[in-house]
Design a protein around this motif. Sequence first.
Motif, short mmCIF file in Angstrom:
data_model
loop_
_atom_site.label_atom_id
_atom_site.label_comp_id
_atom_site.label_asym_id
_atom_site.label_seq_id
_atom_site.Cartn_x
_atom_site.Cartn_y
_atom_site.Cartn_z
N SER A 126 0.85 -1.19 0.00
CA SER A 126 0.00 0.00 0.00
C SER A 126 0.88 1.24 0.00
O SER A 126 2.10 1.15 0.17
N GLU A 127 0.24 2.35 -0.16
CA GLU A 127 0.89 3.63 0.07
C GLU A 127 0.85 3.91 1.57
O GLU A 127 0.10 3.26 2.31
N GLU A 128 1.60 4.87 2.00
CA GLU A 128 1.58 5.27 3.41
C GLU A 128 0.19 5.79 3.77
O GLU A 128 -0.46 6.46 2.97
N PHE A 129 -0.28 5.45 4.98
CA PHE A 129 -1.55 5.95 5.48
C PHE A 129 -1.42 6.23 6.96
O PHE A 129 -0.46 5.80 7.60
N ILE A 130 -2.38 6.94 7.51
CA ILE A 130 -2.36 7.31 8.93
C ILE A 130 -3.35 6.43 9.69
O ILE A 130 -4.50 6.28 9.29
N GLU A 131 -2.87 5.85 10.77
CA GLU A 131 -3.70 5.04 11.65
C GLU A 131 -3.39 5.49 13.08
O GLU A 131 -2.22 5.43 13.49
N ASN A 133 -3.12 8.44 14.22
CA ASN A 133 -2.18 9.57 14.11
C ASN A 133 -0.73 9.15 13.91
O ASN A 133 0.18 9.93 14.19
N ILE A 134 -0.52 7.91 13.45
CA ILE A 134 0.83 7.39 13.23
C ILE A 134 0.92 6.91 11.77
O ILE A 134 0.05 6.16 11.32
N PRO A 135 1.95 7.32 11.03
CA PRO A 135 2.10 6.84 9.64
C PRO A 135 2.36 5.33 9.60
O PRO A 135 3.21 4.81 10.34
N HIS A 136 1.61 4.63 8.75
CA HIS A 136 1.71 3.18 8.59
C HIS A 136 1.81 2.82 7.11
O HIS A 136 1.52 3.65 6.24
N ILE A 137 2.13 1.56 6.86
CA ILE A 137 2.08 0.99 5.51
C ILE A 137 1.66 -0.47 5.66
O ILE A 137 2.06 -1.15 6.61
N GLU A 138 0.80 -0.94 4.75
CA GLU A 138 0.42 -2.36 4.77
C GLU A 138 1.53 -3.19 4.14
O GLU A 138 2.10 -2.79 3.12
N MET A 139 1.83 -4.32 4.77
CA MET A 139 2.88 -5.22 4.26
C MET A 139 2.35 -6.65 4.30
O MET A 139 1.51 -6.99 5.12
N THR A 140 2.87 -7.48 3.39
CA THR A 140 2.41 -8.86 3.25
C THR A 140 3.61 -9.79 3.12
O THR A 140 4.64 -9.42 2.55
N LYS A 141 3.42 -11.01 3.61
CA LYS A 141 4.43 -12.06 3.44
C LYS A 141 3.74 -13.37 3.16
O LYS A 141 2.78 -13.74 3.85
N GLU A 142 4.21 -14.08 2.13
CA GLU A 142 3.71 -15.41 1.85
C GLU A 142 4.52 -16.40 2.69
O GLU A 142 5.75 -16.34 2.71
N LEU A 143 3.83 -17.27 3.39
CA LEU A 143 4.50 -18.27 4.24
C LEU A 143 4.75 -19.52 3.42
O LEU A 143 3.91 -19.94 2.63
N HIS A 144 5.91 -20.12 3.60
CA HIS A 144 6.25 -21.33 2.84
C HIS A 144 6.49 -22.48 3.78
O HIS A 144 6.89 -22.33 4.87
#
Length: 144
Positions: A126-131, A133-144
């Motif tokens: 994702s793009e940066e967003f506020i949650e 009042n703190i800047p966040h970014i969504e991140m993903t990981k595929e588990l193997h």
Amino acid sequence: MKAIEITTKTQLEQALTLRTTVFVHEQNVPAEVEIDAYDTLGEGTTHILVLNSDEAVGTGRFRMKNGAGKVERVCVAKSARGQGVGNIIMETIEQLARDKGYNTLKLHAQMHAKPFYEKLGYVATSEEFIEENIPHIEMTKELH
């Protein structure tokens, strides 16, 4: 230090106390937002606690949301930062998620923690967003 899956009310209270210290007192997240309906035992949320002797030094949780494991509320006590506690939390979450049949984990990383999650194989989705009042970014990981 050891990581455990939280199974007792006492362990859950230790995790909630640590989260209150880090998120509410240090980062000014409102208490009524920090503690939520997923902070119970046996309700589909898996909680992790890292202990140094009997002291809670790290915590996190994950649950199924929209077909993926959603990692939430990961934090480390100020006194234990820089000692690998975050790695212990995430390794434990990932192993428990695999054991429970999860294929993908997602999280909302605070921007200052993005490099930490990238080192663990998480990719920004994702793009940066506020949650809270703190800047966040969504991140993903595929588990193997």
